[in-house]
Design a protein around this motif. Structure first.
Motif, PDB file in Angstrom:
ATOM      1  N   VAL A   1     -27.138  -7.198  25.054  1.00 36.45           N
ATOM      2  CA  VAL A   1     -27.218  -7.106  26.510  1.00 36.45           C
ATOM      3  C   VAL A   1     -26.403  -8.228  27.138  1.00 36.45           C
ATOM      4  O   VAL A   1     -26.469  -9.373  26.694  1.00 36.45           O
ATOM      5  CB  VAL A   1     -28.699  -7.211  26.964  1.00 36.45           C
ATOM      6  N   HIS A   2     -25.636  -7.879  28.177  1.00 34.38           N
ATOM      7  CA  HIS A   2     -24.918  -8.890  28.971  1.00 34.38           C
ATOM      8  C   HIS A   2     -25.886  -9.371  30.042  1.00 34.38           C
ATOM      9  O   HIS A   2     -26.472  -8.554  30.749  1.00 34.38           O
ATOM     10  CB  HIS A   2     -23.710  -8.275  29.670  1.00 34.38           C
ATOM     11  N   ARG A   3     -26.053 -10.701  30.180  1.00 28.85           N
ATOM     12  CA  ARG A   3     -26.989 -11.208  31.179  1.00 28.85           C
ATOM     13  C   ARG A   3     -26.255 -12.165  32.122  1.00 28.85           C
ATOM     14  O   ARG A   3     -25.588 -13.087  31.683  1.00 28.85           O
ATOM     15  CB  ARG A   3     -28.157 -11.922  30.506  1.00 28.85           C
ATOM     16  N   GLY A   4     -26.422 -11.936  33.420  1.00 31.32           N
ATOM     17  CA  GLY A   4     -25.797 -12.794  34.428  1.00 31.32           C
ATOM     18  C   GLY A   4     -24.309 -12.510  34.557  1.00 31.32           C
ATOM     19  O   GLY A   4     -23.729 -11.751  33.798  1.00 31.32           O
ATOM     20  N   THR A   5     -23.685 -13.123  35.557  1.00 34.64           N
ATOM     21  CA  THR A   5     -22.255 -12.999  35.769  1.00 34.64           C
ATOM     22  C   THR A   5     -21.673 -14.384  35.882  1.00 34.64           C
ATOM     23  O   THR A   5     -22.200 -15.213  36.619  1.00 34.64           O
ATOM     24  CB  THR A   5     -21.953 -12.212  37.066  1.00 34.64           C
ATOM     25  N   LEU A   6     -20.614 -14.618  35.154  1.00 33.31           N
ATOM     26  CA  LEU A   6     -19.958 -15.914  35.185  1.00 33.31           C
ATOM     27  C   LEU A   6     -19.106 -15.987  36.439  1.00 33.31           C
ATOM     28  O   LEU A   6     -18.219 -15.166  36.636  1.00 33.31           O
ATOM     29  CB  LEU A   6     -19.091 -16.051  33.940  1.00 33.31           C
TER      30      LEU A   6
ATOM     31  N   GLN B   1     -17.902 -18.173  17.111  1.00 32.80           N
ATOM     32  CA  GLN B   1     -17.488 -17.843  18.478  1.00 32.80           C
ATOM     33  C   GLN B   1     -17.319 -16.346  18.679  1.00 32.80           C
ATOM     34  O   GLN B   1     -17.468 -15.850  19.789  1.00 32.80           O
ATOM     35  CB  GLN B   1     -16.175 -18.551  18.824  1.00 32.80           C
ATOM     36  N   THR B   2     -17.044 -15.611  17.612  1.00 31.45           N
ATOM     37  CA  THR B   2     -16.713 -14.191  17.743  1.00 31.45           C
ATOM     38  C   THR B   2     -17.651 -13.228  17.025  1.00 31.45           C
ATOM     39  O   THR B   2     -17.580 -12.027  17.238  1.00 31.45           O
ATOM     40  CB  THR B   2     -15.286 -13.935  17.210  1.00 31.45           C
ATOM     41  N   HIS B   3     -18.528 -13.768  16.145  1.00 29.86           N
ATOM     42  CA  HIS B   3     -19.398 -12.893  15.342  1.00 29.86           C
ATOM     43  C   HIS B   3     -20.812 -13.441  15.233  1.00 29.86           C
ATOM     44  O   HIS B   3     -21.015 -14.647  15.303  1.00 29.86           O
ATOM     45  CB  HIS B   3     -18.834 -12.735  13.917  1.00 29.86           C
ATOM     46  N   LEU B   4     -21.734 -12.535  15.028  1.00 23.78           N
ATOM     47  CA  LEU B   4     -23.116 -12.904  14.730  1.00 23.78           C
ATOM     48  C   LEU B   4     -23.481 -12.207  13.426  1.00 23.78           C
ATOM     49  O   LEU B   4     -23.263 -11.003  13.278  1.00 23.78           O
ATOM     50  CB  LEU B   4     -24.030 -12.448  15.868  1.00 23.78           C
TER      51      LEU B   4
ATOM     52  N   LEU C   1     -18.788  -9.876  18.503  1.00 23.07           N
ATOM     53  CA  LEU C   1     -19.238 -10.103  19.881  1.00 23.07           C
ATOM     54  C   LEU C   1     -18.137  -9.725  20.875  1.00 23.07           C
ATOM     55  O   LEU C   1     -16.955  -9.956  20.606  1.00 23.07           O
ATOM     56  CB  LEU C   1     -19.643 -11.571  20.048  1.00 23.07           C
ATOM     57  N   PRO C   2     -18.520  -9.152  22.037  1.00 15.93           N
ATOM     58  CA  PRO C   2     -17.521  -8.702  23.007  1.00 15.93           C
ATOM     59  C   PRO C   2     -16.822  -9.844  23.750  1.00 15.93           C
ATOM     60  O   PRO C   2     -15.780  -9.637  24.349  1.00 15.93           O
ATOM     61  CB  PRO C   2     -18.327  -7.836  23.977  1.00 15.93           C
ATOM     62  N   PHE C   3     -17.404 -11.051  23.726  1.00 13.73           N
ATOM     63  CA  PHE C   3     -16.809 -12.216  24.373  1.00 13.73           C
ATOM     64  C   PHE C   3     -16.985 -13.415  23.450  1.00 13.73           C
ATOM     65  O   PHE C   3     -17.973 -13.491  22.731  1.00 13.73           O
ATOM     66  CB  PHE C   3     -17.511 -12.532  25.707  1.00 13.73           C
ATOM     67  N   PRO C   4     -16.067 -14.386  23.497  1.00 10.10           N
ATOM     68  CA  PRO C   4     -16.281 -15.603  22.702  1.00 10.10           C
ATOM     69  C   PRO C   4     -17.474 -16.379  23.251  1.00 10.10           C
ATOM     70  O   PRO C   4     -17.644 -16.481  24.466  1.00 10.10           O
ATOM     71  CB  PRO C   4     -14.975 -16.381  22.863  1.00 10.10           C
TER      72      PRO C   4
ATOM     73  N   VAL D   1     -21.815 -17.486  26.980  1.00  7.82           N
ATOM     74  CA  VAL D   1     -20.423 -17.044  26.866  1.00  7.82           C
ATOM     75  C   VAL D   1     -19.497 -18.182  27.297  1.00  7.82           C
ATOM     76  O   VAL D   1     -19.790 -18.905  28.246  1.00  7.82           O
ATOM     77  CB  VAL D   1     -20.202 -15.777  27.737  1.00  7.82           C
ATOM     78  N   GLN D   2     -18.384 -18.337  26.569  1.00 10.15           N
ATOM     79  CA  GLN D   2     -17.404 -19.376  26.915  1.00 10.15           C
ATOM     80  C   GLN D   2     -16.730 -19.062  28.243  1.00 10.15           C
ATOM     81  O   GLN D   2     -16.461 -17.901  28.549  1.00 10.15           O
ATOM     82  CB  GLN D   2     -16.306 -19.459  25.845  1.00 10.15           C
TER      83      GLN D   2
END
Length: 123
Positions: free
Chosen positions: A10-15, A57-60, A74-77, A100-101
Motif C-alpha cells: 500500500v502507498h501511504r501519504g503523498t510526498l 532500497q529496491t527490494h524486500l 519495490l515500486p519506489f526506492p 520512500v526516498q
C-alpha cells in the motif's frame, strides 16, 4: 519447497516535494508516496523469531526457513535503514513500513524557461 506468502503493498501519504526545495515555483509534481506499507500473511508461524527480513532500497525479501520465501521489487526506492517491521501475532501478519526516498533532480530538470525564448533581448 517453500511457499510464497500472500501480501499487499500500500502507498501511504503523498510526498510534497515543495517541502524539500527552496524554489517552490519549480517544484516538480509527484505522485510518490511518503511510505510503502507491506502486509505479509504468515499463517504458519506464531512468532517473528524465525523470520529473516532483508530490505534494500529496491527490494524486500522475507524468508522463513522451510516454510516461506518472498522477494518483492519495490515500486519506489526506500530508505532501507529507516524502515520498521512488526509481527502481529493475532493476524499472523508481518507489517513492514518503509519511508520512500525523496527523489533527486538535476539542475537541468528543475530549470524552466522564463518565457517563449526571447528573454535575451534579441529579436
Amino acid at each position: 519447497g517453500t511457499l510464497q506468502p500472500l501480501y499487499t503493498l500500500v502507498h501511504r501519504g503523498t510526498l510534497e516535494l515543495a517541502n524539500y526545495m527552496t524554489d517552490l515555483t519549480h517544484a516538480p509534481k509527484t505522485t510518490r508516496p511518503k511510505e510503502l506499507v507491506v502486509n505479509i500473511s504468515l499463517p504458519a508461524i506464531s512468532s517473528a523469531r524465525t523470520v529473516d527480513l532483508d530490505v534494500s532500497q529496491t527490494h524486500l525479501k522475507v524468508r522463513v526457513p522451510k516454510i516461506y520465501s518472498l522477494c518483492i521489487e519495490l515500486p519506489f526506492p526506500v530508505q532501507d535503514e529507516e524502515g520498521k517491521a512488526k509481527f502481529d501475532k493475532t493476524k499472523r501478519e508481518l507489517v513492514v513500513t518503509l519511508p520512500v526516498q525523496v527523489p533527486t533532480y538535476t539542475e537541468e530538470q528543475l530549470r524552466t524557461p522564463l518565457d517563449d525564448g526571447e528573454a535575451d533581448g534579441t529579436e
